[in-house]
Motif scaffolding. Structure first.
Motif, PDB file in Angstrom:
ATOM      1  N   ALA A 297      15.833  -0.319  -7.111  1.00 25.16           N
ATOM      2  CA  ALA A 297      16.193  -1.706  -7.759  1.00 25.16           C
ATOM      3  C   ALA A 297      16.627  -1.228  -9.046  1.00 25.16           C
ATOM      4  CB  ALA A 297      14.971  -2.585  -7.927  1.00 25.16           C
ATOM      5  N   PHE A 298      15.803  -0.349  -9.776  1.00 25.68           N
ATOM      6  CA  PHE A 298      16.662   0.387 -11.101  1.00 25.68           C
ATOM      7  C   PHE A 298      18.062   0.668 -10.924  1.00 25.68           C
ATOM      8  CE2 PHE A 298      17.259   4.046 -13.877  1.00 25.68           C
ATOM      9  CZ  PHE A 298      17.303   3.435 -15.152  1.00 25.68           C
ATOM     10  N   ALA A 299      18.160   1.721 -10.089  1.00 25.76           N
ATOM     11  CA  ALA A 299      19.715   2.153  -9.818  1.00 25.76           C
ATOM     12  C   ALA A 299      20.607   1.081  -9.548  1.00 25.76           C
ATOM     13  CB  ALA A 299      19.726   3.186  -8.904  1.00 25.76           C
ATOM     14  N   LEU A 300      20.229   0.175  -8.918  1.00 23.35           N
ATOM     15  CA  LEU A 300      20.960  -1.063  -8.229  1.00 23.35           C
ATOM     16  C   LEU A 300      21.419  -1.811  -9.578  1.00 23.35           C
ATOM     17  CD1 LEU A 300      22.134  -2.486  -5.873  1.00 23.35           C
ATOM     18  CD2 LEU A 300      19.989  -4.012  -5.955  1.00 23.35           C
ATOM     19  N   GLY A 301      20.409  -2.084 -10.414  1.00 23.05           N
ATOM     20  CA  GLY A 301      20.698  -2.889 -11.577  1.00 23.05           C
ATOM     21  C   GLY A 301      21.573  -2.314 -12.553  1.00 23.05           C
TER      22      GLY A 301
ATOM     23  N   PHE B 267      14.886   4.826   0.280  1.00 26.62           N
ATOM     24  CA  PHE B 267      15.330   4.226  -1.136  1.00 26.62           C
ATOM     25  C   PHE B 267      15.703   5.105  -1.941  1.00 26.62           C
ATOM     26  CE2 PHE B 267      13.393   0.424   1.347  1.00 26.62           C
ATOM     27  CZ  PHE B 267      14.352  -0.262   0.919  1.00 26.62           C
ATOM     28  N   LEU B 268      15.032   6.171  -2.078  1.00 25.38           N
ATOM     29  CA  LEU B 268      15.302   7.082  -3.106  1.00 25.38           C
ATOM     30  C   LEU B 268      16.799   7.780  -2.848  1.00 25.38           C
ATOM     31  CD1 LEU B 268      12.111   9.452  -3.635  1.00 25.38           C
ATOM     32  CD2 LEU B 268      13.092   7.540  -4.989  1.00 25.38           C
ATOM     33  N   ALA B 269      17.244   8.025  -1.776  1.00 25.95           N
ATOM     34  CA  ALA B 269      18.370   8.351  -1.415  1.00 25.95           C
ATOM     35  C   ALA B 269      19.427   7.474  -1.729  1.00 25.95           C
ATOM     36  CB  ALA B 269      18.715   8.753   0.065  1.00 25.95           C
ATOM     37  N   ALA B 270      19.339   5.894  -1.497  1.00 23.61           N
ATOM     38  CA  ALA B 270      20.127   5.142  -2.030  1.00 23.61           C
ATOM     39  C   ALA B 270      20.067   4.945  -3.420  1.00 23.61           C
ATOM     40  CB  ALA B 270      19.612   3.456  -1.216  1.00 23.61           C
ATOM     41  N   ALA B 271      19.034   5.042  -4.220  1.00 25.35           N
ATOM     42  CA  ALA B 271      19.022   5.268  -5.629  1.00 25.35           C
ATOM     43  C   ALA B 271      19.960   6.157  -6.144  1.00 25.35           C
ATOM     44  CB  ALA B 271      17.815   5.150  -6.133  1.00 25.35           C
ATOM     45  N   LEU B 272      19.826   7.354  -5.613  1.00 27.45           N
ATOM     46  CA  LEU B 272      20.762   8.497  -6.163  1.00 27.45           C
ATOM     47  C   LEU B 272      22.275   8.221  -5.832  1.00 27.45           C
ATOM     48  CD1 LEU B 272      18.880  11.831  -5.022  1.00 27.45           C
ATOM     49  CD2 LEU B 272      19.413  10.933  -7.192  1.00 27.45           C
ATOM     50  N   ALA B 273      22.366   7.699  -4.518  1.00 27.03           N
ATOM     51  CA  ALA B 273      23.991   7.296  -4.331  1.00 27.03           C
ATOM     52  C   ALA B 273      24.378   6.077  -5.194  1.00 27.03           C
ATOM     53  CB  ALA B 273      24.031   6.729  -2.956  1.00 27.03           C
ATOM     54  N   LEU B 274      23.533   5.374  -5.601  1.00 28.14           N
ATOM     55  CA  LEU B 274      23.892   4.019  -6.729  1.00 28.14           C
ATOM     56  C   LEU B 274      24.079   4.795  -7.944  1.00 28.14           C
ATOM     57  CD1 LEU B 274      21.808   1.385  -5.553  1.00 28.14           C
ATOM     58  CD2 LEU B 274      24.266   1.236  -5.621  1.00 28.14           C
ATOM     59  N   CYS B 275      23.354   5.787  -8.552  1.00 32.05           N
ATOM     60  CA  CYS B 275      23.619   6.579  -9.826  1.00 32.05           C
ATOM     61  C   CYS B 275      24.908   7.320  -9.685  1.00 32.05           C
ATOM     62  CB  CYS B 275      22.242   7.466  -9.770  1.00 32.05           C
ATOM     63  SG  CYS B 275      21.279   6.605 -10.494  1.00 32.05           S
ATOM     64  N   GLY B 276      25.167   7.959  -8.577  1.00 33.91           N
ATOM     65  CA  GLY B 276      26.422   8.617  -8.463  1.00 33.91           C
ATOM     66  C   GLY B 276      27.381   7.694  -8.673  1.00 33.91           C
ATOM     67  N   LEU B 277      27.606   6.485  -8.021  1.00 40.79           N
ATOM     68  CA  LEU B 277      28.543   5.527  -8.074  1.00 40.79           C
ATOM     69  C   LEU B 277      28.836   5.067  -9.457  1.00 40.79           C
ATOM     70  CD1 LEU B 277      30.448   3.167  -6.939  1.00 40.79           C
ATOM     71  CD2 LEU B 277      28.537   1.829  -6.757  1.00 40.79           C
TER      72      LEU B 277
ATOM     73  N   HIS C 282       0.807  -1.128   0.031  1.00 46.78           N
ATOM     74  CA  HIS C 282      -0.097   0.014   0.050  1.00 46.78           C
ATOM     75  C   HIS C 282       0.970   1.282  -0.018  1.00 46.78           C
ATOM     76  CE1 HIS C 282      -3.883  -2.145   0.329  1.00 46.78           C
ATOM     77  NE2 HIS C 282      -3.104  -2.876   1.286  1.00 46.78           N
ATOM     78  N   GLY C 283       0.174   2.299  -0.144  1.00 45.36           N
ATOM     79  CA  GLY C 283       0.679   3.620  -0.247  1.00 45.36           C
ATOM     80  C   GLY C 283       1.581   3.806  -1.547  1.00 45.36           C
ATOM     81  N   PHE C 284       3.070   4.766  -1.313  1.00 46.44           N
ATOM     82  CA  PHE C 284       3.572   5.077  -2.452  1.00 46.44           C
ATOM     83  C   PHE C 284       5.249   4.513  -2.278  1.00 46.44           C
ATOM     84  CE2 PHE C 284       2.845   8.704   0.184  1.00 46.44           C
ATOM     85  CZ  PHE C 284       4.204   8.572   0.872  1.00 46.44           C
ATOM     86  N   VAL C 285       5.413   3.621  -1.228  1.00 46.63           N
ATOM     87  CA  VAL C 285       6.625   3.194  -0.948  1.00 46.63           C
ATOM     88  C   VAL C 285       7.390   2.294  -2.122  1.00 46.63           C
ATOM     89  CG1 VAL C 285       6.112   1.172   0.385  1.00 46.63           C
ATOM     90  CG2 VAL C 285       8.151   2.757   1.084  1.00 46.63           C
ATOM     91  N   ALA C 286       6.371   1.725  -3.013  1.00 43.35           N
ATOM     92  CA  ALA C 286       6.826   0.993  -3.895  1.00 43.35           C
ATOM     93  C   ALA C 286       7.581   1.683  -4.982  1.00 43.35           C
ATOM     94  CB  ALA C 286       5.538   0.198  -4.541  1.00 43.35           C
ATOM     95  N   ILE C 287       7.394   3.053  -5.052  1.00 46.23           N
ATOM     96  CA  ILE C 287       8.076   3.988  -6.034  1.00 46.23           C
ATOM     97  C   ILE C 287       9.647   3.886  -5.794  1.00 46.23           C
ATOM     98  CG2 ILE C 287       8.264   6.313  -6.744  1.00 46.23           C
ATOM     99  CD1 ILE C 287       5.073   6.748  -6.483  1.00 46.23           C
ATOM    100  N   GLY C 288       9.874   4.133  -4.308  1.00 44.54           N
ATOM    101  CA  GLY C 288      10.995   4.170  -3.732  1.00 44.54           C
ATOM    102  C   GLY C 288      11.816   2.769  -4.037  1.00 44.54           C
TER     103      GLY C 288
END
Lengths: 343, 296
Positions: free
Chosen positions: A168-172, A323-333, A157-163
């Motif tokens: 997962a995308f950035a991790l991929g 999760f959004l912060a982790a995604a941004l960090a992975l993009c930076g990496l 439920h909610g919008f957490v799935a967006i994060g």
């Protein structure tokens, strides 16, 4: 550049949005019936006096779908990461086509930036649409079960799935850059995503805010006493407390100084119980137990440690942010890796 | 001479292994330059550095006066055909042309279509179904239609059969003749280089062994055959490149500007393959200058 990205990922995009549409059709056809069954129950249960979720027939409707939909909702972000994120770099590095892609008149930074933006947007859109459809379909079940903080319900439920999807995308993408093999990177994405989700659910989410402590009268909580006849001892089962949609961490019976109630203390305070325990199963302990409980409730209360239902949305925001912060960090990496390790 | 590529102490390390180390060379512009050397000499690393796929670990590299791979303007000036001519297997031939058009502002669509027409490549065919020769031609079309000032090709014909090889080199020469781009082409098939190149650079272990105009090199290198005892009496203005001995006879490869007058020696012309082989079999370990000079 945008058109090339769309051309290269059109199969993945078509399959993903096709599957989403198919699921949406199935849910649109079955959803109204779920809502009807629940409404009918809520309308009549007041007269019978049994409104507990266990008695609600809505959980008997479309049981296969009820089991399947949360699974789909939970694994979708990982699948998005594996098929939208991983190939971006892994496929180019594996097949050697990066030597074509990065020698056209576009710097590889821009090449990656366009891909991250476009495919990341597609990934997040997919996740948002799925979350929205599932949230609507599952609404009656969620209302009936009154447990929004259940690990499955919270993530469905909610919008957490967006994060989750963005992460997962950035991790991929990052796994593809580091491992340079599509299949290996897909496996790493799946494992990495699962581990992150489990870690956040078990260790981060409970600590996002310090839980509330509340003292309830002992009697309303009705702890179960059970007499073990053979050993002549008394064991206590934790009291069952129901607070709608709250996340209950623990319940215990304590006295004003904070000491927990023990079996020994009960036997000491109510000597009659002890004899009954020695008498074996022939004795009927119910009346004695009730009397003992009444006596103890003068000094003992039930202590509940929990996150209240009102924290559902703050927790959703916090987890989305993590999760959004982790995604941004992975993009930076990934950008760093592209500049320093793939050159 | 105007310089297409100039490297100074250039080195590239992959983890612990140096793919290229302390390489100093200059390659002139406006020529078709053959880069030749044994496997592991650093040719691919040098070319990847030149097109900006890699960044140097040490030293400096300037290509067409700029640092490779840093800006889109620099990338636009260089066309590259990588080893084994990678293409997107899932995309059609036509998709590859669109890819070129989308990613290159200077794209020459007519040139690309004409080339494909001449080659008889159906734009609807998937690149994965093409033969090695057709794939190489597609990769070359992609690189040429970008209208680069410098065309870099890494072992473009290594995996092709002789007929496809001939067709490819013909296509390359047509493209170059039409648009006057400089070309750097690596190969270890010297016969192919001789057909298309007018300048050669021999690279062994990151070191330039010899570099120069092919005609000039052929005119100044000779094979001398003579009695073994005459070996010590060679004139001083000869540079000895390589030699082999039998019991009674010496065969020498030498470089000299002047004629060889000593009647003890039979003088023969070298072809490019002999010349390259001589430099590859007897690499000059300590020679670091980009051009060998004749000691007088």
């Amino acid at each position: 550049m945008i058109r090339l990205t769309l051309r290269q990922f059109r199969t993945e995009a078509a399959v993903a949005f096709g599957l989403l549409t198919a699921l949406a059709v199935v849910l649109a056809l079955t959803g109204p019936h779920l809502a009807q069954v629940n409404e009918a129950f809520q309308a009549t249960c007041a007269t019978t006096g049994n409104c507990s979720s266990a008695a609600n027939p809505v959980f008997e409707v479309d049981r296969g779908l009820q089991a399947l939909v949360p699974i789909i909702a939970i694994i979708t972000p990982a699948v998005i990461g594996m098929f939208f994120g991983t190939p971006i770099l892994a496929r180019e590095l594996e097949t050697g086509t990066f030597r074509v892609a990065w020698t056209q008149s576009i710097t590889r930074r821009r090449w990656l930036a366009v891909r991250l933006a476009l495919l990341g947007l597609a990934a997040v859109t997919l996740a948002a649409l799925l979350a929205w459809i599932v949230d609507w379909w599952d609404g009656p079940l969620d209302a009936a079960s009154q447990s929004t903080f259940d690990p499955v319900n919270f993530s469905v439920h909610g919008f957490v799935a967006i994060g989750y999807a963005a992460f997962a995308f950035a991790l991929g993408v990052a796994a593809g850059a580091l491992l340079r093999r599509t299949v290996a990177a897909m496996g790493a994405t799946l494992v990495g995503f699962a581990v992150s989700r489990i870690a956040v659910t078990s260790w981060v989410r409970p600590n996002l805010a310090s839980p509330l402590h509340e003292l309830l009268p002992f009697l309303t909580a009705r702890p179960g006493f059970s007499l073990d006849a053979s050993a002549g001892t008394l064991s206590l089962t934790p009291p069952l407390v129901h607070i709608p949609n709250a996340w209950i961490f623990s319940t215990s019976v304590v006295n004003p100084s904070g000491r927990a109630l023990t079996g020994e203390y009960v036997l000491h305070a109510c000597p009659g119980l002890h004899q009954m325990a020695s008498a074996g199963p022939a004795a009927n302990p119910l009346v004695a137990l009730r009397t003992c409980q009444d006596k103890l409730s003068a000094t003992f209360h039930t202590l509940v440690t929990y996150q209240p239902a009102s924290r559902f949305w703050p927790f959703q925001w916090a987890e989305l942010g993590i999760f959004l912060a982790a995604a941004l960090a992975l993009c930076g990496l990934t950008f760093w890796w592209l500049r320093h390790r793939l050159a | 001479m105007t310089v297409a590529l100039e490297a100074n102490g250039l080195g590239k390390r992959y983890g612990r292994i140096w793919g290229l180390s302390d390489c100093t060379l200059a390659i002139p512009a406006g020529r078709v330059v053959g880069l030749v050397g044994p496997n592991g000499a650093g040719k691919t690393t040098l070319l990847h550095l030149a097109v900006g796929l890699l960044q140097p670990t040490t030293g400096s590299l300037s290509v067409l006066g700029g640092r490779p791979g840093t800006t889109s303007a620099q990338l636009a000036r260089i066309g590259f055909v990588a080893q084994d001519a990678p293409t997107y297997t899932g995309l059609s031939v036509g998709d590859h042309l669109r890819l070129g058009a989308w990613m290159n502002p200077s794209w020459d669509a007519r040139l690309a279509e004409e080339r494909l027409g001449r080659l008889g490549l159906d734009p609807r065919r998937k690149a994965g179904q093409l033969s090695g020769g057709q794939r190489a031609q597609l990769a070359l079309t992609l690189a040429v239609a970008k209208r680069p000032d410098l065309l870099v090709l890494d072992e473009p014909v290594a995996s092709l059969d002789p007929l496809a090889r001939r067709e490819f080199l013909k296509g390359l020469m047509e493209g170059v003749a039409e648009h006057g781009a400089s070309v750097i082409l690596s190969s270890h098939i010297v016969a192919d280089l001789q057909r298309v190149c007018d300048y050669v650079v021999v690279l062994v272990d990151s070191r330039v062994q010899v570099a120069g105009d092919i005609q000039e090199l052929l005119a100044t290198h000779h094979r001398l055959t003579g009695p073994r005892h005459a070996r010590g009496a060679l004139p001083g203005d000869l540079l000895l490149i390589g030699e082999s001995q039998t019991d009674r006879q010496s065969t020498l490869i030498v470089r000299t500007d002047g004629p060889i007058l000593d009647p003890a020696w039979t003088v023969e012309q070298l072809d490019l393959e002999d010349l390259v082989l001589a430099y590859m079999t007897h690499p000059r370990e300590h020679e670091r200058r980009p051009h060998l000079e004749i000691h007088r």
